[in-house]
Scaffold this active site. Structure first.
Site, PDB file in Angstrom:
ATOM      1  N   GLU A 194       0.884  -1.181   0.000  1.00  0.00           N
ATOM      2  CA  GLU A 194       0.000   0.000   0.000  1.00  0.00           C
ATOM      3  C   GLU A 194       0.911   1.217   0.000  1.00  0.00           C
ATOM      4  OE1 GLU A 194      -3.351   0.201  -0.023  1.00  0.00           O
ATOM      5  OE2 GLU A 194      -3.777  -1.938   0.090  1.00  0.00           O
ATOM      6  N   CYS A 228      -2.148   9.618   2.384  1.00  0.00           N
ATOM      7  CA  CYS A 228      -1.680   9.031   1.117  1.00  0.00           C
ATOM      8  C   CYS A 228      -2.627   9.318  -0.037  1.00  0.00           C
ATOM      9  CB  CYS A 228      -1.489   7.536   1.277  1.00  0.00           C
ATOM     10  SG  CYS A 228      -2.985   6.711   1.849  1.00  0.00           S
TER      11      CYS A 228
HETATM   12  P1  NAD Z   1       8.044   4.866   5.060  1.00  0.00           P
HETATM   13  O1  NAD Z   1       8.073   4.023   3.847  1.00  0.00           O
HETATM   14  O2  NAD Z   1       9.199   5.762   5.321  1.00  0.00           O
HETATM   15  O3  NAD Z   1       7.905   3.962   6.391  1.00  0.00           O
HETATM   16  C1  NAD Z   1       6.913   2.978   6.508  1.00  0.00           C
HETATM   17  C2  NAD Z   1       7.418   1.892   7.434  1.00  0.00           C
HETATM   18  O4  NAD Z   1       8.574   1.293   6.869  1.00  0.00           O
HETATM   19  C3  NAD Z   1       7.798   2.361   8.832  1.00  0.00           C
HETATM   20  O5  NAD Z   1       7.334   1.422   9.778  1.00  0.00           O
HETATM   21  C4  NAD Z   1       9.322   2.392   8.785  1.00  0.00           C
HETATM   22  O6  NAD Z   1       9.918   2.099  10.035  1.00  0.00           O
HETATM   23  C5  NAD Z   1       9.667   1.333   7.785  1.00  0.00           C
HETATM   24  N1  NAD Z   1      10.885   1.643   7.016  1.00  0.00           N
HETATM   25  C6  NAD Z   1      11.342   2.889   6.679  1.00  0.00           C
HETATM   26  N2  NAD Z   1      12.462   2.785   5.951  1.00  0.00           N
HETATM   27  C7  NAD Z   1      12.724   1.464   5.824  1.00  0.00           C
HETATM   28  C8  NAD Z   1      13.754   0.721   5.169  1.00  0.00           C
HETATM   29  N3  NAD Z   1      14.740   1.320   4.504  1.00  0.00           N
HETATM   30  N4  NAD Z   1      13.704  -0.633   5.233  1.00  0.00           N
HETATM   31  C9  NAD Z   1      12.717  -1.258   5.892  1.00  0.00           C
HETATM   32  N5  NAD Z   1      11.735  -0.614   6.546  1.00  0.00           N
HETATM   33  C10 NAD Z   1      11.719   0.729   6.504  1.00  0.00           C
HETATM   34  O7  NAD Z   1       6.665   5.671   4.996  1.00  0.00           O
HETATM   35  P2  NAD Z   1       6.108   6.730   6.004  1.00  0.00           P
HETATM   36  O8  NAD Z   1       6.954   7.964   5.941  1.00  0.00           O
HETATM   37  O9  NAD Z   1       5.868   6.117   7.331  1.00  0.00           O
HETATM   38  O10 NAD Z   1       4.680   7.046   5.340  1.00  0.00           O
HETATM   39  C11 NAD Z   1       4.543   7.903   4.270  1.00  0.00           C
HETATM   40  C12 NAD Z   1       4.368   7.163   2.957  1.00  0.00           C
HETATM   41  O11 NAD Z   1       3.409   6.133   3.097  1.00  0.00           O
HETATM   42  C13 NAD Z   1       3.812   8.068   1.862  1.00  0.00           C
HETATM   43  O12 NAD Z   1       4.481   7.787   0.668  1.00  0.00           O
HETATM   44  C14 NAD Z   1       2.354   7.665   1.760  1.00  0.00           C
HETATM   45  O13 NAD Z   1       1.761   7.901   0.501  1.00  0.00           O
HETATM   46  C15 NAD Z   1       2.418   6.220   2.086  1.00  0.00           C
HETATM   47  N6  NAD Z   1       1.156   5.737   2.642  1.00  0.00           N
HETATM   48  C16 NAD Z   1       0.405   4.893   1.903  1.00  0.00           C
HETATM   49  C17 NAD Z   1      -0.823   4.469   2.403  1.00  0.00           C
HETATM   50  C18 NAD Z   1      -1.709   3.543   1.631  1.00  0.00           C
HETATM   51  O14 NAD Z   1      -2.670   3.042   2.217  1.00  0.00           O
HETATM   52  N7  NAD Z   1      -1.448   3.300   0.364  1.00  0.00           N
HETATM   53  C19 NAD Z   1      -1.239   4.903   3.660  1.00  0.00           C
HETATM   54  C20 NAD Z   1      -0.420   5.746   4.381  1.00  0.00           C
HETATM   55  C21 NAD Z   1       0.784   6.165   3.876  1.00  0.00           C
END
Ligand code: NAD
Length: 442
Positions: A194, A228
């Site tokens: 997602e 998002c």
């Molecule tokens: P992110 O990808 O930075 O982090 C998400 C999760 O991944 C966190 O738990 C984080 O600890 C982990 N993570 C971060 N970097 C990582 C890595 N290198 N390796 C493994 N795990 C890692 O996202 P965010 O900043 O928490 O959220 C924002 C993003 O999420 C935006 O792009 C938004 O569009 C998207 N989002 C999508 C939905 C959806 O339902 N499609 C919902 C909410 C947010």
């Protein structure tokens, strides 16, 4: 950990979870406020009540969803009884983001438990208060071999991804989605991703401008734009541009007052890093409204920017904050030209009283889901699949689809033994004539 559960046990645990969420609702709301000043109304509307409703809906329907699904047998297999078993995958890893930190961790968890799996959830490290209350609730309700919360940041997440799972459900950025997909490929683990993208919001020539502005302002500045499926940029018919800008300004003031920094209804940017990222987007742009900021509190006002260059940062990356670029178009073809510069978005919005045109527009473009004459609300109907396509994600969930996401559909043909038609067995001789006749007739 492999944890086989029967339907009664799953329902009991989900009932316990419901009770616990209701008991801790105030603490959850306080945690969301402590993490980034999420207003109480938004915390209830988009986090706790959403989870409560998903729990109730799942409890009501679980027995029906989990039943074997009988399908018509095929002629080739006659006589047989054919059905689909809903089998839990096994061990599920859920990695959640920070923007709706309670809902986006709990909703997949509810479905994974409903489908009979064991679960590890890693909430976001950027919302420590909410992660702590999630951990408290889960520890109180579940046996740790069944559901466990593991808190931590990137390193913990990567350690978890290095392990073998039967299914990974990830919500977050496209960049980290790729990391997850690569890790999953090592073990051929199925995933739901997602993710995000640049969501267009088209405002056509014939529409109710004030209502359009009200609905855009709500969907864009809810959670301070950190959603998002928030509109990322507006593409407006040039005839309507100045009227729309005026209406957007009026609606921002109606919602958050002349000084949004003092509004109780406006959250903060999650951290300094994101605040800097967003304020950097504003450099060399024409700010037509807003732009006020406070680095001490990570405050950034609802901000409208006029005709940004397409090669500027704000039009190259997902904004994910309270900045709304406004771009006008003269000819309808320009919509397609601009939208197709980007990867397939998670959401897409079109405003018009010409419903035929609006429907044609949503059919023409590829995107996860969206609305005609509103923003964001497609998320709230559990009968609609929620998910992206291409770079904005793969797989979808909500309602029954969430249960299906975490269930392997095992196909069974239960063949009768009282009849054994000789047709399929060698030697085939001239059986092909009969086979073709039957197949043509069928
Ligand atoms: P992110 O990808 O930075 O982090 C998400 C999760 O991944 C966190 O738990 C984080 O600890 C982990 N993570 C971060 N970097 C990582 C890595 N290198 N390796 C493994 N795990 C890692 O996202 P965010 O900043 O928490 O959220 C924002 C993003 O999420 C935006 O792009 C938004 O569009 C998207 N989002 C999508 C939905 C959806 O339902 N499609 C919902 C909410 C947010």
């Amino acid at each position: 950990m492999k944890y086989k559960t029967n339907i009664k046990y799953r329902k009991d645990k989900l009932q316990d979870l419901l009770k616990s969420v209701l008991e801790h609702e105030d603490a959850i709301i306080e945690a969301l406020y402590a993490d980034f000043k999420k207003p109480k109304f938004e915390a209830v509307a988009t986090e706790t009540s959403y989870v409560i409703s998903e729990l109730k809906h799942t409890l009501k329907n679980l027995s029906k969803w989990a039943k074997p699904e009988y399908v018509l047998p095929s002629l080739f297999n006659f006589p047989s009884t054919d059905y689909i078993l809903k089998e839990p995958y096994g061990k599920i890893l859920i990695i959640a983001p920070w923007n709706y930190p309670f809902q986006l961790a709990l909703c997949p968890l509810i479905a994974a438990v409903a489908a009979g799996n064991s679960v590890v959830v890693k909430p976001s490290e950027l919302t420590p208060a909410t992660s702590a209350i999630i951990s408290k609730i889960i520890t109180e309700v579940f046996d740790e071999n069944h559901v466990q919360v593991i808190e931590g940041g990137v390193i913990v997440s990567q350690e978890l991804l290095a392990q073998r799972w039967d299914y990974i459900f990830f919500t977050g950025s496209v960049a980290v989605g790729k990391v997850v997909a690569k890790a999953a490929a090592n073990f051929m683990t199925p995933t739901t991703l997602e993710l995000g993208g640049k969501n267009p919001c088209i405002v056509g020539e014939n529409c109710n401008i004030q209502l359009t502005a009200k609905r855009i302002v709500w969907g864009k500045f809810l959670n301070a734009g950190q959603t998002c499926i928030a509109p990322d940029y507006i593409l407006v018919d040039s005839e309507n541009k100045s009227k729309l800008i005026k209406a957007l300004e009026e609606e921002i003031i109606l919602a958050y007052g002349e000084s949004p920094e003092t509004s109780q209804d406006y959250p903060r940017i999650i951290n300094e890093k994101n605040w800097l990222r967003l304020t950097h987007f504003l450099e060399n742009q024409t700010i037509i409204y807003g732009g006020q900021r406070n680095p001490l509190t990570n405050f950034l006002a609802p901000t409208l920017i006029d005709e940004p260059k397409l090669d500027s940062l704000v039009m190259q990356e997902e904004i994910f904050g309270p900045i709304l670029p406004i771009i006008s178009y003269e000819k309808e073809e320009s919509i397609e030209e601009l939208v197709s510069k980007y990867e397939k978005p998670l959401a897409f919005y079109v405003f018009s009283n010409d419903i035929k045109w609006a429907r044609k527009t949503v059919q023409k473009h590829a995107f996860g889901g969206g609305c005609i004459n509103d923003t964001i609300v497609h998320f709230s109907n559990h009968r609609l699949p929620f998910g992206g396509v291409g770079h904005s994600g793969s797989g979808a969930y909500h309602g029954k689809l969430s249960f299906d996401t975490f269930s392997h559909k095992k196909a069974i043909v239960q063949k009768a033994t009282w009849l054994d038609l000789p047709m399929r067995y060698a030697p085939y001789k001239d059986k092909i004539k009969y086979l073709q006749k039957i197949l043509n007739w069928w």
